[in-house]
Scaffold this active site. Structure first.
Site, PDB file in Angstrom:
ATOM      1  N   LYS A   1       4.788   9.587   8.378  1.00 35.65           N
ATOM      2  CA  LYS A   1       4.589   9.091   9.742  1.00 35.65           C
ATOM      3  C   LYS A   1       5.596   9.663  10.745  1.00 35.65           C
ATOM      4  O   LYS A   1       5.492  10.819  11.145  1.00 35.65           O
ATOM      5  CB  LYS A   1       4.577   7.557   9.726  1.00 35.65           C
ATOM      6  CG  LYS A   1       3.402   6.979   8.906  1.00 35.65           C
ATOM      7  CD  LYS A   1       3.401   5.478   8.901  1.00 35.65           C
ATOM      8  CE  LYS A   1       2.396   4.935   7.910  1.00 35.65           C
ATOM      9  NZ  LYS A   1       1.011   4.937   8.387  1.00 35.65           N
TER      10      LYS A   1
ATOM     11  N   ASP B   1       9.425   2.740  -0.603  1.00 34.19           N
ATOM     12  CA  ASP B   1       8.405   3.459   0.155  1.00 34.19           C
ATOM     13  C   ASP B   1       8.643   3.175   1.640  1.00 34.19           C
ATOM     14  O   ASP B   1       8.232   2.128   2.151  1.00 34.19           O
ATOM     15  CB  ASP B   1       7.007   3.020  -0.282  1.00 34.19           C
ATOM     16  CG  ASP B   1       5.923   3.727   0.512  1.00 34.19           C
ATOM     17  OD1 ASP B   1       4.738   3.501   0.233  1.00 34.19           O
ATOM     18  OD2 ASP B   1       6.268   4.503   1.430  1.00 34.19           O
TER      19      ASP B   1
ATOM     20  N   TYR C   1       0.863  -1.190   0.000  1.00 38.20           N
ATOM     21  CA  TYR C   1       0.000   0.000   0.000  1.00 38.20           C
ATOM     22  C   TYR C   1       0.888   1.224   0.000  1.00 38.20           C
ATOM     23  O   TYR C   1       1.832   1.296   0.799  1.00 38.20           O
ATOM     24  CB  TYR C   1      -0.895  -0.006   1.241  1.00 38.20           C
ATOM     25  CG  TYR C   1      -1.804   1.198   1.368  1.00 38.20           C
ATOM     26  CD1 TYR C   1      -1.560   2.187   2.326  1.00 38.20           C
ATOM     27  CD2 TYR C   1      -2.914   1.358   0.540  1.00 38.20           C
ATOM     28  CE1 TYR C   1      -2.394   3.287   2.449  1.00 38.20           C
ATOM     29  CE2 TYR C   1      -3.755   2.461   0.662  1.00 38.20           C
ATOM     30  CZ  TYR C   1      -3.486   3.422   1.615  1.00 38.20           C
ATOM     31  OH  TYR C   1      -4.319   4.510   1.729  1.00 38.20           O
TER      32      TYR C   1
HETATM   33  P1  KE4 Z   1      -0.766   8.482   4.253  1.00 33.85           P
HETATM   34  O1  KE4 Z   1      -1.264   9.157   2.984  1.00 33.85           O
HETATM   35  O2  KE4 Z   1      -1.841   7.660   4.930  1.00 33.85           O
HETATM   36  O3  KE4 Z   1      -0.055   9.478   5.193  1.00 33.85           O
HETATM   37  O4  KE4 Z   1       0.397   7.462   3.829  1.00 33.85           O
HETATM   38  C1  KE4 Z   1       0.101   6.478   2.877  1.00 33.85           C
HETATM   39  C2  KE4 Z   1       1.086   5.344   3.029  1.00 33.85           C
HETATM   40  C3  KE4 Z   1       2.109   5.223   2.094  1.00 33.85           C
HETATM   41  N1  KE4 Z   1       3.025   4.233   2.195  1.00 33.85           N
HETATM   42  C4  KE4 Z   1       2.972   3.339   3.212  1.00 33.85           C
HETATM   43  C5  KE4 Z   1       4.011   2.262   3.279  1.00 33.85           C
HETATM   44  C6  KE4 Z   1       1.960   3.431   4.201  1.00 33.85           C
HETATM   45  O5  KE4 Z   1       1.925   2.525   5.205  1.00 33.85           O
HETATM   46  C7  KE4 Z   1       0.995   4.443   4.102  1.00 33.85           C
HETATM   47  C8  KE4 Z   1      -0.149   4.578   5.086  1.00 33.85           C
HETATM   48  N2  KE4 Z   1      -0.264   3.540   6.046  1.00 33.85           N
HETATM   49  C9  KE4 Z   1      -1.598   3.243   6.540  1.00 33.85           C
HETATM   50  C10 KE4 Z   1      -1.457   2.144   7.603  1.00 33.85           C
HETATM   51  N3  KE4 Z   1      -1.385   0.893   6.987  1.00 33.85           N
HETATM   52  C11 KE4 Z   1      -2.298   4.449   7.046  1.00 33.85           C
HETATM   53  C12 KE4 Z   1      -3.488   4.180   7.927  1.00 33.85           C
HETATM   54  C13 KE4 Z   1      -4.758   4.644   7.273  1.00 33.85           C
HETATM   55  O6  KE4 Z   1      -4.928   4.461   6.045  1.00 33.85           O
HETATM   56  O7  KE4 Z   1      -5.600   5.173   8.027  1.00 33.85           O
END
Ligand code: KE4
Length: 431
Positions: free
Chosen positions: A267, A239, A144
């Site tokens: 994060k 990533d 993801y």
């Molecule tokens: P954000 O757009 O949510 O800040 O980041 C996206 C993203 C990109 N790359 C990786 C490896 C990530 O884990 C994420 C976001 N992680 C999720 C948790 N699995 C965010 C939680 C959510 O979607 O509420």
């Protein structure tokens, strides 16, 4: 456990917010029941609207590596807000955090701040496409990278949780430019590359996956991807939104000794505030506007309050490498405790772990990619989640997520989690 205030808030939330939440995985859809609404947090604890206390393993999905309401970060933010909130102009802290990131992550020669991991990954593939003049990207099933259109193909995390790994609304044109391969399958990648000669701009992956649950790279996998990208002129993007500044000071790339062309971050970099970043080789990053023609912008990019939090967080991690040895010890203590319980109970569920990240999969298959992760018993996971919650342990409400430890967890907290795990397994399996 009384969660009536959370329940009434959720009822109301659903009148005004799609699904009652501002990010799908929070809705407890995968585990059933009504989500708890968090009122406050400190150290290893979160407190819900009904006053229940939980030891937490989500840590805002990774950012709170030092635990909640860290005194240093709180002070930095309260000092910063005395000088207003946003200027839309360059500020000193943006220079300082960029310089610090470049010093902490050697593969990054130039870096651009954005407001989320999604923005970071969207921008990284755009600059890779601009730099190479090619259209296609390769991603891995179950990884993801945020909700950018190009990534909602065989996506993990919430997209996997809700069975929409290929989201409606993503056009065929976009989908055609995203090629997917199973994680840890080098020959599948080679096949895609051979079938799309000189058309692939970038290959993006989570070097350690968190978003199908925690899945580690097989021996030689990352090195093989680096070789293929070198041979084919493909931009290798790691990533590290989740693993950056978590698996070591320099992230997974430092831990596994792999040098990407671009890295995406999020994060931890914001210390809990909305911050993302992408960076890497100067020859690529100099294609980003206004240095180059690839456009990317953001009103709140480099926001002074967010920079104050992120800079304080990264300075602390940079100056206290003992954080990482502490997290290794905590992670090993927890996982050994879980394994002892499984042995005692005669269970063989798969437990994937690295440093302060782990996932207990309700399958006895080794979990090395998305298809093996999906062999998990999701109903059983849901029961386990609630059994742990009722014992005051707040986990991520999905099998397809990694848990995160913070330095705020003491041995006593870890032992409480171990005991709750054992009791929860006995309860849901009636043993
Ligand atoms: P954000 O757009 O949510 O800040 O980041 C996206 C993203 C990109 N790359 C990786 C490896 C990530 O884990 C994420 C976001 N992680 C999720 C948790 N699995 C965010 C939680 C959510 O979607 O509420």
């Amino acid at each position: 456990m009384n969660i009536s205030t959370s329940q009434s808030l959720f009822e109301k939330a659903q009148q005004y917010i799609p699904g009652g939440v501002n990010s799908p995985v929070r809705a407890f859809r995968a585990v059933g029941g009504s989500p708890i609404f968090i009122k406050s947090a400190k150290g290893p604890y979160v407190y819900d609207e009904d006053g229940n206390e939980y030891i937490e393993l989500i840590n805002s999905w990774g950012p709170m590596i030092l635990g909640h309401a860290n005194d240093l970060i709180q002070k930095a933010v309260s000092d910063a807000i005395q000088h207003s909130f946003s200027f839309g102009a360059p500020t000193r802290r943006e220079v300082e955090i960029a310089e610090l990131i470049v010093s902490m992550v050697p593969s990054i020669e130039k870096v651009r701040m954005v407001n989320s991991g999604t923005e970071a990954t969207m921008s990284a593939i755009r600059v890779a496409r601009g730099f190479t003049g090619r259209d296609k990207i390769i991603k891995f099933e179950g990884c993801y990278h945020g909700h950018g259109d190009s990534f909602l193909i065989a996506a993990g995390s919430g997209a996997a949780t809700f069975g929409t790994p290929d989201s409606p609304g993503v056009t065929r044109g976009v989908a055609n430019d995203t090629l997917t391969a199973p994680f840890n399958d080098l020959s599948a990648v080679q096949g895609l590359v051979d079938a799309n000669k000189n058309q692939i701009a970038a290959l993006i992956l989570e070097p350690v996956v968190g978003n199908m649950g925690c899945v580690l790279p097989a021996e030689g996998f990352l090195e093989g991807l680096r070789r293929i990208c070198d041979e084919e002129g493909i931009v290798l993007i790691l990533d590290e939104v989740m693993t950056g500044f978590r698996l070591s000071k320099g992230g997974a790339q430092e831990r596994f000794g792999i040098t990407p062309d671009l890295t995406t971050l999020g994060k931890i970099i914001g210390g809990g505030m909305p911050v993302g970043a992408y960076g890497g080789k100067a020859e690529i990053m100099n294609w980003v506007s206004p240095a180059g023609p690839v456009y990317q912008a953001g009103t709140l990019s480099g926001n002074p309050i967010a920079m104050a939090a992120g800079l304080t967080m990264l300075n602390y991690l940079n100056e206290h490498p003992e954080v990482y040895s502490q997290l290794e010890v905590s992670g090993n203590r927890l996982v050994n405790g879980f394994k002892n319980s499984q042995q005692k109970l005669g269970l063989d569920y798969t437990l994937n772990h690295i440093g302060s990240m782990y996932t207990l999969f309700f399958t006895s298959q080794p979990v090395t990619d998305f298809s093996t992760a999906k062999s998990s018993d999701l109903v059983l996971f849901g029961k386990y989640f609630h059994a742990m919650l009722n014992r005051g342990i707040y986990m991520g409400p999905s099998q397809f997520e990694s848990m995160f430890l913070s330095t705020a967890l003491t041995d006593s907290h870890i032992d409480t989690i171990i005991a709750a795990n054992q009791e929860s397994l006995k309860e849901i399996l009636s043993i």
